[in-house]
Design an enzyme around this catalytic site. Sequence first.
Site, mmCIF file in Angstrom:
data_model
loop_
_atom_site.group_PDB
_atom_site.id
_atom_site.type_symbol
_atom_site.label_atom_id
_atom_site.label_comp_id
_atom_site.label_asym_id
_atom_site.label_seq_id
_atom_site.Cartn_x
_atom_site.Cartn_y
_atom_site.Cartn_z
ATOM 1 N N GLU A 122 41.492 46.258 45.393
ATOM 2 C CA GLU A 122 40.864 46.138 44.083
ATOM 3 C C GLU A 122 40.374 47.519 43.629
ATOM 4 O O GLU A 122 39.774 48.227 44.442
ATOM 5 C CB GLU A 122 39.661 45.192 44.104
ATOM 6 C CG GLU A 122 39.138 44.916 42.702
ATOM 7 C CD GLU A 122 37.987 43.903 42.653
ATOM 8 O OE1 GLU A 122 37.509 43.465 43.717
ATOM 9 O OE2 GLU A 122 37.579 43.577 41.537
ATOM 10 N N GLY A 262 30.646 48.071 48.813
ATOM 11 C CA GLY A 262 29.931 47.149 49.693
ATOM 12 C C GLY A 262 30.858 46.277 50.523
ATOM 13 O O GLY A 262 30.740 46.225 51.750
ATOM 14 N N ALA A 263 31.785 45.614 49.854
ATOM 15 C CA ALA A 263 32.656 44.683 50.548
ATOM 16 C C ALA A 263 33.740 44.204 49.594
ATOM 17 O O ALA A 263 33.710 44.530 48.401
ATOM 18 C CB ALA A 263 31.853 43.487 51.058
ATOM 19 N N MET A 264 34.689 43.403 50.128
ATOM 20 C CA MET A 264 35.814 42.949 49.305
ATOM 21 C C MET A 264 36.238 41.543 49.698
ATOM 22 O O MET A 264 36.373 41.237 50.872
ATOM 23 C CB MET A 264 36.966 43.954 49.464
ATOM 24 C CG MET A 264 38.161 43.627 48.617
ATOM 25 S SD MET A 264 37.758 43.605 46.837
ATOM 26 C CE MET A 264 38.930 42.405 46.257
ATOM 27 N N GLU A 265 36.464 40.721 48.663
ATOM 28 C CA GLU A 265 36.668 39.286 48.828
ATOM 29 C C GLU A 265 38.106 38.858 49.079
ATOM 30 O O GLU A 265 38.476 37.712 48.776
ATOM 31 C CB GLU A 265 36.165 38.575 47.558
ATOM 32 C CG GLU A 265 37.019 38.805 46.290
ATOM 33 C CD GLU A 265 36.526 39.916 45.377
ATOM 34 O OE1 GLU A 265 35.833 40.829 45.873
ATOM 35 O OE2 GLU A 265 36.838 39.882 44.173
ATOM 36 N N ASN A 266 38.968 39.707 49.654
ATOM 37 C CA ASN A 266 40.365 39.346 49.916
ATOM 38 C C ASN A 266 40.465 37.928 50.468
ATOM 39 O O ASN A 266 39.718 37.552 51.355
ATOM 40 C CB ASN A 266 40.958 40.319 50.936
ATOM 41 C CG ASN A 266 40.546 41.745 50.684
ATOM 42 O OD1 ASN A 266 40.834 42.290 49.639
ATOM 43 N ND2 ASN A 266 39.814 42.337 51.627
ATOM 44 N N HIS A 298 27.871 36.850 48.452
ATOM 45 C CA HIS A 298 28.650 37.306 47.296
ATOM 46 C C HIS A 298 30.153 37.202 47.567
ATOM 47 O O HIS A 298 30.892 36.596 46.780
ATOM 48 C CB HIS A 298 28.250 38.744 46.958
ATOM 49 C CG HIS A 298 28.973 39.323 45.784
ATOM 50 N ND1 HIS A 298 28.459 39.286 44.513
ATOM 51 C CD2 HIS A 298 30.171 39.934 45.685
ATOM 52 C CE1 HIS A 298 29.309 39.849 43.677
ATOM 53 N NE2 HIS A 298 30.362 40.262 44.363
ATOM 54 N N GLU A 299 30.595 37.771 48.673
ATOM 55 C CA GLU A 299 32.046 37.786 48.942
ATOM 56 C C GLU A 299 32.551 36.376 49.195
ATOM 57 O O GLU A 299 33.625 36.004 48.742
ATOM 58 C CB GLU A 299 32.373 38.701 50.127
ATOM 59 C CG GLU A 299 31.892 40.142 49.978
ATOM 60 C CD GLU A 299 32.268 40.786 48.651
ATOM 61 O OE1 GLU A 299 33.313 40.442 48.075
ATOM 62 O OE2 GLU A 299 31.477 41.641 48.175
ATOM 63 N N HIS A 302 33.022 34.468 45.960
ATOM 64 C CA HIS A 302 34.214 34.863 45.195
ATOM 65 C C HIS A 302 35.401 33.941 45.480
ATOM 66 O O HIS A 302 36.338 33.889 44.686
ATOM 67 C CB HIS A 302 34.629 36.291 45.559
ATOM 68 C CG HIS A 302 34.064 37.362 44.667
ATOM 69 N ND1 HIS A 302 34.023 37.255 43.296
ATOM 70 C CD2 HIS A 302 33.558 38.594 44.959
ATOM 71 C CE1 HIS A 302 33.503 38.377 42.786
ATOM 72 N NE2 HIS A 302 33.212 39.203 43.775
#
Length: 873
Positions: A122, A262-266, A298-299, A302
């Site tokens: 992203e 911070g992080a990623m919701e893959n 949060h992740e 998503h």
Amino acid sequence: MSQHSPKAKYRLDYTAPNYTITDIDLDFQLSAEVTTVTARSQVIRQNAQANTLVLEGEALTLISVNIDEQPWSNFEVKPQQLWIHDVPDNFTLTIVNEIKPIDNTALEGLYVSEGALCTQCEAEGFRHITYYLDRPDVLARFRTRITANKEKYPFLLSNGNRIAEGDLANNQHWVEWYDPFPKPSYLFALVAGDFDILKDKFITRSQREITLEIYVDRGNLDRTQWAMESLKNAMRWDEQRFNLEYDLDIFMIVAVDFFNMGAMENKGLNIFNSKFVLAKAETATDDDYLGIESVIGHEYFHNWTGNRVTCRDWFQLSLKEGLTVFRDQEFSADLGSRAVNRINNVKIIRGPQFTEDASPMSHPIRPDQVIEMNNFYTVTVYEKGSEVIRMLHTLLGETQFQAGMRYYFECHDGTAATCDDFIQAMADASQIDLTQFKRWYSQSGTPELFVTTTYNECDQTYQLTVKQLTPSTVDQKEKQPLHIPLDIELYDQHGQIIPLQYQGRSLHSVLDVNASEQTFTFDCVPNNPVIALLREFSAPVKLHYNYSTEDLIFLMQHATNDFNRYDAAQMLFNQNIQENVARFNMSKSIALSEEMIDAFRGILLSTQLDPALIALIVMPPSENEIANQFEVVNPDAIHWARQQIILQMANLMADEWLAIYHTHQTHDYHIEHHDIAKRALKNASLFYIAHLTDNQCAQRLVKAQYAQANNMTDTIAALGAAVRAQLSCRHELMRDFEQQWHQDGLVMDKWFMLQATNPAKDALQQVKQLLTHRSFSLANPNRIRSLIGAFVSNNPVAFHASNGQGYHFLVEILTELNQKNPQVAARLIDPLIRYKRYDLARQQRMKAALEQLLTLPHLSNDLYEKITKALAD
Ligand code: 7MF
Ligand code: ZN
């Protein structure tokens, strides 16, 4: 001059894709030096007029192009695209290309983090992996086969379910993954490496068993329990509050040290900055624990708001981000203290978000034009976006809001939607007219409310007149009135609530402000009331109302809404700071009213209030929050006034701070709201104690806490107090901390941050020297943010030193980072583009720094966009 002028893209230019891809098989022959990617896509023409397939791709070495298994030569390799001409309606496209993960310092696409390989796609990172329709409205089912050396990379992960695996000759092995949910390329992920794994399971509401796995660098298993707890809490909460259940059979989290954000919701494979996974009492503070809970939430959230319903185009980013931030904020509020969470959210709006909205980068939560998408992952899109969702929630109420969410999923599950789609679903489900409300999506800037009230004793009426005005912003001159929910309450002189009514009808506490000026009348008001305005911060606006000191003190005691109590205290601080900034300019000494001190003493000693709330109320606003109240910012005056107030409050309430400090000790360490609250108030007291004129007492207590602490919260509180108050013991404590923790990057980030925000004259000198510290690395975004980011954003006195040395330093750093990591560089530049807020001498130096940066060779789009916007202003 810059060699290129990248072009902006416009929201209104959106067109549907000419082709779509329904399925993609990816094959990775992995190695850090060279990875070979084979992408086999099922392509379908969508637009009868089109016959050239245009794919995006950057920094790729193309090996071959096949169509329907036959070599295809009718293509052109453009700088950032692959044009394939005269393609059939419906075909299998096979592209082979190579990439070099080891050279990828931008951490976008496939890169190396501490020996592991991982991805970040992203927003537009997938095009760094292969040529593709890299846009969020192309949704495909992904099958991913990974082949790699079994010793270096024993774990090979991707999205969805593991469907097959096997061993090969030469120590190689392979794993195949299949994700049945069609998704855009930005949600693709791959991880290969050696890890320790924490495994658990979650039984969903419909009795499905989900495998949960957290992958961390070897040796870190003792720091993973809290993340797992948080994940299970998030899964349960989303079922209970939003009726949303997880959809795959496995959910994985991987923690990596090198990560731009911070992080990623893959899908099914979230990748996290290790800062938001790893925690144990000895290394992480209470705030770290709560940050982990919120980012894990949060992740995870998503999965529905972002993945099941994704964004049609990147201008719609707030569709998933504003909504998911709202959801993670509600998650934290439901699990912990609602008031504390609300106040901390508001501090972000009043600090960084108001600052951004008054800067050359001002944009609506749904931007209209973008040069570099990475520049629009902003506090406006995220935090103001969440405030807009929260206002909808206030207008609709929880029941209608949830009906709207249900309808949104009914209409848009499995598709790529727009912000308009979301609002429409909310309006349809609730039957509330949101036409004017939609302006929050298109209008930038911070609305200001000017409120006046009059009480008429004869007919016992109370009138409230509200004017709204949004000052023009760089991106948008004309502004229109917004639909603003204004939540209010009236109190009589004893603090009893006076019900809102007019002509026999009782009125809701949330007023619909929607015109430039309007008046609300209430009757049966027996005496001149005190009004609480903007309860719970019901809208992201600046409020102007001529409160007397007496009213503010009254509200600190009597407001029923905890945010209002805090807010009254903030207004009291702000009034005093403004007066004292004026006194600074006249070289006068500090003046504080005794009644103000008494009010704070009353709050401090209250046994009714949550200690965590007290800890927030007794702290003055940050220098950045204060700066947002001034037309021209004088960092020295603001710092001086704030510091003087702290000294006064410390000494005039010395006995109380000491008493509270001693009665709020905790013993064993538990992450539990009551204990967190106790530590917060104890450490707020220690902060003030450190500022006592009785320096011996200050040093004694600070040193004792540092020596005896059994958790990082108390250690950092002692160290921080010593630094903020410039106690002489700070040198010895900082040295001790460094020796104990120099091998632990995440812990050292706290130390770097204290060095960077040190209110000492030589802060810049120190920061420069620390660039060569054994724990520092300009390749790691966390280190950059904790040392350099903290210095430029949170040490305004040093960064804005009138000799311009702070600006020079930032130019040097950005010169180095421009090519290495454009995303991180572009975040660091923010304090420099806001030159208009400072005096002319500083403006000139800041502009000169920007002009110098504009001449950099190979200036990234990220920096180019911000610098040119700033200089055009
Ligand atoms: C909580 O939004 C709130 C915001 C994009 C990367 C995470 O899930 C994300 C990603 C950026 C900035 C802030 C956050 C994220 C990103 C974030 C994380 C946790 N889709 Br850039
Ligand atoms: Zn997000």
